[in-house]
Design an enzyme around this catalytic site. Structure first.
Site, PDB file in Angstrom:
ATOM      1  N   SER A  41      47.892  46.118  47.872  1.00 29.44           N
ATOM      2  CA  SER A  41      47.484  45.942  46.495  1.00 29.44           C
ATOM      3  C   SER A  41      46.004  45.585  46.317  1.00 29.44           C
ATOM      4  O   SER A  41      45.474  45.636  45.212  1.00 29.44           O
ATOM      5  CB  SER A  41      48.318  44.829  45.859  1.00 29.44           C
ATOM      6  OG  SER A  41      48.075  43.581  46.490  1.00 29.44           O
ATOM      7  N   LYS A  79      39.343  39.136  44.263  1.00 29.30           N
ATOM      8  CA  LYS A  79      40.522  39.864  43.787  1.00 29.30           C
ATOM      9  C   LYS A  79      41.025  39.191  42.518  1.00 29.30           C
ATOM     10  O   LYS A  79      41.069  37.955  42.432  1.00 29.30           O
ATOM     11  CB  LYS A  79      41.606  39.873  44.862  1.00 29.30           C
ATOM     12  CG  LYS A  79      42.847  40.693  44.494  1.00 29.30           C
ATOM     13  CD  LYS A  79      43.856  40.721  45.635  1.00 29.30           C
ATOM     14  CE  LYS A  79      45.086  41.536  45.264  1.00 29.30           C
ATOM     15  NZ  LYS A  79      46.084  41.594  46.360  1.00 29.30           N
ATOM     16  N   SER A  86      48.949  43.926  52.137  1.00 28.29           N
ATOM     17  CA  SER A  86      48.031  44.256  51.039  1.00 28.29           C
ATOM     18  C   SER A  86      46.569  43.938  51.290  1.00 28.29           C
ATOM     19  O   SER A  86      45.723  44.255  50.469  1.00 28.29           O
ATOM     20  CB  SER A  86      48.488  43.561  49.751  1.00 28.29           C
ATOM     21  OG  SER A  86      49.678  44.144  49.292  1.00 28.29           O
TER      22      SER A  86
END
Length: 484
Positions: free
Chosen positions: A151, A76, A175
């Site tokens: 997210s 990420k 998330s």
């Protein structure tokens, strides 16, 4: 091959059926071909990946490789990676090259994993749909007109579509779990402090926690073995021994006590999702588990408490992005005040600005006691609810999200409705507990996620409970038709 689990890939590498270089190149080729449709990656690190793969092949050839050596993954884009652009999905950091590695990156590098690239995300991890990214929305591989969740939507979509066999994510209010649910994969948010936050760009420091996103619970156990552990560079890291999470995966579930919070099955939950969750619970009964209804009476306060505490911490953490030290800087500032205003105004997106303003307001003189302190008291009450519940049950289960994936653009004009996407996940972060989502069915051809909440540092039990379910069902093995 590209839809195999980490465990399967490890066996194939060990048996020399494929080399890490060949495997890595195959994933890179797939990313080149399919990612323009999905927009999962901000940066693809092909040269670095192939160099790591060659090193991994040499290690395995010398008999020094571990179980994860040579297996690709995606990081990420919130984890600092030395010499690689680290953007947090924001224009503010579009030109930022990290000078060091996050601890999570260090640990996975040390385990021999190969980084394919950095995945797209909601800007500074603020969002539930992956639509706030400066680099554009990520698409859900089950239906590219739908959101993947956020997210960590880039990571979730990449794993679901077979662009990477595993990825890292971060979870501040759901998330990891919410996008895992919407994309039909397995994601675990460990206990707060179990995985180091060093080098993980901060959103809300008392809530953020990194974790793995994989196809299966067994794969998540392999990843968490590598990621977890004490880090003296992180003051919130817990100095506690890390078990081998793979050792208890096959333990019996006979006598397991599962708690179902009545508040999680009330108004607001899609009835079709509720049915899928109840069907999953019935499967657990077949495996020997006992079901008990419980109450988390303060859970309805989770969203308002979170959207006071998280913006307050974000307004403090994001004050460092001022156009002076690093990151985006406006052109030709007239003076220092103009530099600050335009750099922040141009560098941050609308959702980040909204949360900074809310956070600054609730921390200001005259409102601190009325909002921030009150929210922290509510946080304590929610934590006490969980402590009481775990005296009666071993794990808590319910839906991860109130619905399946919604349409891109469907909720962007209504922030409050968007915030309610995380209604079942937020309390876990406020309490610092571990939680995970695993595939548990489909509604309208879109995945449904079953959320499991464990007691503090009880990730091993959660992974065992998830693994036994995945041995009895095949929801986790299904892949989007367009990305097989």
């Amino acid at each position: 091959m590209l839809n195999h689990t980490l465990a399967q890939l490890s066996q194939e590498l060990q048996a020399k059926k494929i080399s890490s270089v060949e495997l890595t190149q195959a994933y890179l080729d797939r990313i080149t071909r399919l990612d323009p449709t999905l927009n999962c990656f901000v940066t693809v690190t092909a040269e670095r990946a192939l160099a790591q793969a060659r090193q991994a092949d040499a290690q395995r050839g010398a008999g020094r490789g571990g179980v994860l050596t040579g297996i690709p993954l995606a990081q990420k884009d919130i984890f600092c990676t030395q010499g690689v652009k680290t953007t947090c999905g924001s224009r503010m950091l579009d030109n930022f090259i990290a000078p060091y590695n996050a601890t999570v990156v260090e640990k996975l590098d040390a385990a021999g994993m190969v980084m394919l690239g950095k995945t797209n995300m909601d800007e500074f991890a603020m969002g539930s749909s992956n639509e706030t990214s400066y680099y554009g929305a990520v698409k859900n591989p089950w239906n590219t007109a739908k959101v993947p969740g956020g997210s960590s939507g880039g990571s979730a979509a990449a794993v679901a579509a077979g662009l990477a066999p595993a990825a890292t994510g971060t979870d501040t209010g759901g998330s990891i779990r919410q996008p895992a649910a919407l994309c039909g994969i397995t994601g675990i948010k460990p206990t707060y402090g179990r995985v180091s936050r060093y080098g993980m760009i901060a959103f809300a420091s008392s809530l953020d926690q990194g974790g793995p996103m994989t196809r299966t619970a067994a794969d998540a156990a392999l990843m968490l073995n590598a990621m977890a552990g004490f880090d003296e560079r992180d003051s919130t890291s817990v100095n506690r021994a890390v078990p081998d999470y793979t050792k208890t995966l096959n333990d019996s579930l006979k006598g397991l006590r599962i708690g179902l919070p009545k508040e999680y099955f009330s108004a607001g939950l899609d009835p079709k999702v509720a049915k899928a969750i109840h069907d999953a619970i019935a499967e657990y009964q077949k495996l020997g588990a006992e079901i008990k209804e419980i109450s988390l009476p303060n859970s309805q306060l989770a969203v308002p408490a979170y959207y006071v505490i998280a913006p307050a911490e974000c307004s403090s953490n994001l004050a460092r992005y001022d156009g002076v030290r690093y990151g985006y800087r406006c052109a030709n500032p007239r003076n220092l005040e103009d530099l600050y205003k335009r750099s922040r105004g141009e560098g941050f997106g609308a959702e980040v600005k909204r949360r900074i303003m809310i956070g600054t307001y609730v921390l200001s003189a005259g409102y601190y006691d009325a909002y921030y302190i009150k929210a922290q008291r509510v946080r304590r009450l929610m934590t006490q609810d969980f402590v009481a519940a775990f005296k009666e049950v071993d794990v808590i289960m319910g839906p991860t999200a109130p619905s399946v994936a919604f349409g891109i653009g469907e909720k962007t004009d209504d922030p409050v409705t968007m915030y309610l996407s995380d209604i079942y996940t937020i309390a876990v972060n406020l309490a610092g507990l571990p939680g995970m989502s695993l595939p548990a069915g489909f509604v309208d051809n879109l995945p449904v996620g079953l959320q499991m909440i464990g007691n503090y540092f009880d990730e091993a039990r959660m992974l065992n409970v998830a693994h036994k379910f995945q041995q009895a069902t095949d929801w986790h093995a299904r892949t989007p038709a367009a990305f097989k």
